[in-house]
Design a protein around this motif. Structure first.
Motif, PDB file in Angstrom:
ATOM      1  N   SER A   9      36.765-111.184  40.724  1.00 28.68           N
ATOM      2  CA  SER A   9      35.560-110.533  41.409  1.00 28.68           C
ATOM      3  C   SER A   9      36.322-109.878  42.483  1.00 28.68           C
ATOM      4  CB  SER A   9      34.828-111.475  41.824  1.00 28.68           C
ATOM      5  OG  SER A   9      35.588-112.551  42.908  1.00 28.68           O
ATOM      6  N   TYR A  10      35.534-108.787  42.979  1.00 26.84           N
ATOM      7  CA  TYR A  10      35.982-108.015  44.193  1.00 26.84           C
ATOM      8  C   TYR A  10      36.000-109.100  45.258  1.00 26.84           C
ATOM      9  CZ  TYR A  10      36.217-104.624  47.875  1.00 26.84           C
ATOM     10  OH  TYR A  10      36.547-103.495  48.639  1.00 26.84           O
ATOM     11  N   GLN A  11      35.401-109.911  45.396  1.00 28.14           N
ATOM     12  CA  GLN A  11      35.353-110.960  46.699  1.00 28.14           C
ATOM     13  C   GLN A  11      36.736-111.488  46.545  1.00 28.14           C
ATOM     14  OE1 GLN A  11      33.204-111.725  49.390  1.00 28.14           O
ATOM     15  NE2 GLN A  11      35.109-112.449  49.946  1.00 28.14           N
ATOM     16  N   GLN A  12      37.433-111.895  45.211  1.00 26.61           N
ATOM     17  CA  GLN A  12      38.558-112.578  45.015  1.00 26.61           C
ATOM     18  C   GLN A  12      39.680-111.818  45.706  1.00 26.61           C
ATOM     19  OE1 GLN A  12      37.308-113.712  40.944  1.00 26.61           O
ATOM     20  NE2 GLN A  12      38.472-115.824  41.269  1.00 26.61           N
ATOM     21  N   ILE A  13      39.593-110.452  45.092  1.00 21.98           N
ATOM     22  CA  ILE A  13      40.434-109.609  45.561  1.00 21.98           C
ATOM     23  C   ILE A  13      40.446-109.402  47.031  1.00 21.98           C
ATOM     24  CG2 ILE A  13      41.172-107.139  45.395  1.00 21.98           C
ATOM     25  CD1 ILE A  13      40.298-107.437  42.488  1.00 21.98           C
ATOM     26  N   LEU A  14      39.329-109.256  47.661  1.00 28.15           N
ATOM     27  CA  LEU A  14      39.224-109.288  49.236  1.00 28.15           C
ATOM     28  C   LEU A  14      39.951-110.529  49.751  1.00 28.15           C
ATOM     29  CD1 LEU A  14      35.868-108.265  50.038  1.00 28.15           C
ATOM     30  CD2 LEU A  14      37.808-107.063  50.855  1.00 28.15           C
ATOM     31  N   ASP A  15      39.566-111.514  49.198  1.00 28.63           N
ATOM     32  CA  ASP A  15      40.258-112.791  49.389  1.00 28.63           C
ATOM     33  C   ASP A  15      42.002-112.858  49.688  1.00 28.63           C
ATOM     34  OD1 ASP A  15      37.798-113.830  50.200  1.00 28.63           O
ATOM     35  OD2 ASP A  15      37.580-115.124  48.578  1.00 28.63           O
ATOM     36  N   LEU A  16      42.278-112.333  48.524  1.00 28.45           N
ATOM     37  CA  LEU A  16      43.787-111.939  48.331  1.00 28.45           C
ATOM     38  C   LEU A  16      44.488-110.887  49.562  1.00 28.45           C
ATOM     39  CD1 LEU A  16      44.233-111.751  44.386  1.00 28.45           C
ATOM     40  CD2 LEU A  16      44.929-113.558  45.859  1.00 28.45           C
ATOM     41  N   TYR A  17      43.640-110.116  49.754  1.00 22.99           N
ATOM     42  CA  TYR A  17      43.956-108.984  50.633  1.00 22.99           C
ATOM     43  C   TYR A  17      44.248-109.426  52.056  1.00 22.99           C
ATOM     44  CZ  TYR A  17      43.422-104.827  53.665  1.00 22.99           C
ATOM     45  OH  TYR A  17      43.683-103.753  54.844  1.00 22.99           O
ATOM     46  N   TRP A  18      43.217-109.997  52.567  1.00 23.13           N
ATOM     47  CA  TRP A  18      43.610-110.364  53.992  1.00 23.13           C
ATOM     48  C   TRP A  18      44.760-111.046  54.376  1.00 23.13           C
ATOM     49  CZ3 TRP A  18      40.720-107.793  57.554  1.00 23.13           C
ATOM     50  CH2 TRP A  18      39.676-107.254  57.286  1.00 23.13           C
ATOM     51  N   PRO A  19      45.365-111.985  53.793  1.00 21.02           N
ATOM     52  CA  PRO A  19      46.226-112.755  54.040  1.00 21.02           C
ATOM     53  C   PRO A  19      47.640-111.997  53.862  1.00 21.02           C
ATOM     54  CG  PRO A  19      45.064-114.249  52.777  1.00 21.02           C
ATOM     55  CD  PRO A  19      44.358-112.705  52.678  1.00 21.02           C
ATOM     56  N   GLN A  20      47.423-110.764  53.614  1.00 20.91           N
ATOM     57  CA  GLN A  20      48.685-109.866  53.029  1.00 20.91           C
ATOM     58  C   GLN A  20      49.141-109.182  54.665  1.00 20.91           C
ATOM     59  OE1 GLN A  20      50.370-110.673  50.541  1.00 20.91           O
ATOM     60  NE2 GLN A  20      48.610-111.730  50.169  1.00 20.91           N
ATOM     61  N   ILE A  21      48.120-109.172  55.566  1.00 20.27           N
ATOM     62  CA  ILE A  21      48.305-107.982  56.464  1.00 20.27           C
ATOM     63  C   ILE A  21      48.054-108.584  57.983  1.00 20.27           C
ATOM     64  CG2 ILE A  21      47.214-106.108  55.155  1.00 20.27           C
ATOM     65  CD1 ILE A  21      44.653-106.622  56.866  1.00 20.27           C
ATOM     66  N   ASP A  22      48.437-107.967  59.111  1.00 22.24           N
ATOM     67  CA  ASP A  22      48.041-108.167  60.343  1.00 22.24           C
ATOM     68  C   ASP A  22      46.891-107.327  60.685  1.00 22.24           C
ATOM     69  OD1 ASP A  22      47.602-108.399  62.957  1.00 22.24           O
ATOM     70  OD2 ASP A  22      49.672-108.075  63.536  1.00 22.24           O
ATOM     71  N   PRO A  23      45.759-107.921  60.742  1.00 20.41           N
ATOM     72  CA  PRO A  23      44.647-106.880  60.924  1.00 20.41           C
ATOM     73  C   PRO A  23      44.285-106.793  62.408  1.00 20.41           C
ATOM     74  CG  PRO A  23      43.948-109.295  60.594  1.00 20.41           C
ATOM     75  CD  PRO A  23      45.511-109.189  60.558  1.00 20.41           C
ATOM     76  N   THR A  24      44.978-107.061  63.218  1.00 17.30           N
ATOM     77  CA  THR A  24      44.881-106.820  64.628  1.00 17.30           C
ATOM     78  C   THR A  24      45.718-105.528  64.929  1.00 17.30           C
ATOM     79  OG1 THR A  24      46.606-108.277  65.415  1.00 17.30           O
ATOM     80  CG2 THR A  24      44.249-109.086  65.164  1.00 17.30           C
ATOM     81  N   ASP A  25      46.749-105.029  64.222  1.00 17.77           N
ATOM     82  CA  ASP A  25      47.475-103.980  64.607  1.00 17.77           C
ATOM     83  C   ASP A  25      47.355-102.660  64.064  1.00 17.77           C
ATOM     84  OD1 ASP A  25      49.943-102.466  64.861  1.00 17.77           O
ATOM     85  OD2 ASP A  25      51.226-103.816  64.005  1.00 17.77           O
ATOM     86  N   ASP A  26      46.684-101.982  65.169  1.00 16.38           N
ATOM     87  CA  ASP A  26      46.414-100.385  64.665  1.00 16.38           C
ATOM     88  C   ASP A  26      47.464 -99.350  64.809  1.00 16.38           C
ATOM     89  OD1 ASP A  26      46.537-100.230  67.307  1.00 16.38           O
ATOM     90  OD2 ASP A  26      44.678 -99.403  67.867  1.00 16.38           O
ATOM     91  N   GLY A  27      48.582 -99.794  65.167  1.00 15.90           N
ATOM     92  CA  GLY A  27      49.700 -98.837  65.033  1.00 15.90           C
ATOM     93  C   GLY A  27      50.605 -98.781  64.063  1.00 15.90           C
ATOM     94  N   GLY A  28      50.237 -99.637  62.972  1.00 14.51           N
ATOM     95  CA  GLY A  28      51.038 -99.788  61.615  1.00 14.51           C
ATOM     96  C   GLY A  28      51.053-101.318  61.050  1.00 14.51           C
ATOM     97  N   GLN A  29      52.019-101.592  60.382  1.00 15.89           N
ATOM     98  CA  GLN A  29      52.228-102.882  60.033  1.00 15.89           C
ATOM     99  C   GLN A  29      53.706-103.530  59.958  1.00 15.89           C
ATOM    100  OE1 GLN A  29      49.583-105.475  58.157  1.00 15.89           O
ATOM    101  NE2 GLN A  29      49.218-104.263  60.040  1.00 15.89           N
ATOM    102  N   PHE A  30      53.880-104.200  60.670  1.00 20.18           N
ATOM    103  CA  PHE A  30      55.358-105.190  60.866  1.00 20.18           C
ATOM    104  C   PHE A  30      56.233-103.947  61.476  1.00 20.18           C
ATOM    105  CE2 PHE A  30      52.427-107.117  57.956  1.00 20.18           C
ATOM    106  CZ  PHE A  30      52.221-107.961  58.533  1.00 20.18           C
ATOM    107  N   HIS A  31      57.234-103.665  60.669  1.00 21.71           N
ATOM    108  CA  HIS A  31      58.251-102.747  61.399  1.00 21.71           C
ATOM    109  C   HIS A  31      57.749-101.648  60.831  1.00 21.71           C
ATOM    110  CE1 HIS A  31      61.393-102.487  57.517  1.00 21.71           C
ATOM    111  NE2 HIS A  31      60.165-102.771  57.102  1.00 21.71           N
ATOM    112  N   ASP A  32      56.944-101.209  60.127  1.00 27.10           N
ATOM    113  CA  ASP A  32      56.785 -99.983  59.719  1.00 27.10           C
ATOM    114  C   ASP A  32      55.460 -99.190  60.361  1.00 27.10           C
ATOM    115  OD1 ASP A  32      57.970 -99.630  57.117  1.00 27.10           O
ATOM    116  OD2 ASP A  32      56.472-101.050  56.384  1.00 27.10           O
TER     117      ASP A  32
END
Length: 177
Positions: free
Chosen positions: A68-91
């Motif tokens: 489901s789309y919900q399952q895909i959303l649940d996979l998405y969030w733990p891949q990111i830092d959702p608090t960083d608006d300047g990029g992600q990690f060293h990128d």
């Protein structure tokens, strides 16, 4: 006859955003590319400057009967830092920001609900800045970016290690599973 839908996410470098989705039953394909900007048919050399408005992103084709789309959303969030608006990690740069690009009203509502759930979880001290945006034209990245984790395993693993992504995931997401 199989019915497929699309899900589109930006989560920093697209090399690191393919494998987490690619391994699930019901996911037909995960394509690295660019979306959300104002340049038609962008190429990597343009997008990496941060001047095209595009996000590095992945477009997932999936079979909703199996995942489901919900399952895909649940996979998405733990891949990111959702608090960083300047990029992600060293990128760093606008092309590496996080976003969920919805393809219909149901996806929009599920994305908004999932964002609220993450924001209300108390997991993060800073504000959640991941954007929820309407899907626009998705431009596949150059072939050498596709399935990078499979074709260039050593470089992929080295880049992930240097980026700090895995350490962040372990510290902020895995501790409360």
């Amino acid at each position: 006859m199989k019915k497929f839908e699309k899900a589109t996410f930006a989560g920093g470098c697209f090399w690191c955003m393919v494998k987490p989705f690619d391994q699930w039953d019901g996911v037909e394909s995960v394509i690295s590319g660019y979306t959300g900007g104002n340049t038609e048919n962008p190429i990597y050399e343009e997008v990496k400057t941060g001047t095209t408005g595009h996000f590095e992103s992945v477009e997932i084709t999936y079979e909703p009967e199996k995942i489901s789309y919900q399952q895909i959303l649940d996979l998405y969030w733990p891949q990111i830092d959702p608090t960083d608006d300047g990029g992600q990690f060293h990128d760093r740069g606008s092309q590496y920001r996080t976003a969920i690009f919805y393809h219909n009203d149901e996806q929009k509502q599920l994305a908004l609900d999932s964002l609220k759930k993450v924001a209300d979880s108390g997991r993060f001290k800073k504000e959640i800045v991941t954007q929820i945006l309407p899907a626009t034209t998705f431009y596949p990245a150059e072939e050498y970016h596709q399935d990078f984790y499979k074709k260039n395993e050593d470089e992929y693993l080295e880049d992930r290690e240097k980026s700090g992504r895995d350490q962040f995931i372990e510290e902020h997401w895995e501790q409360t599973k």
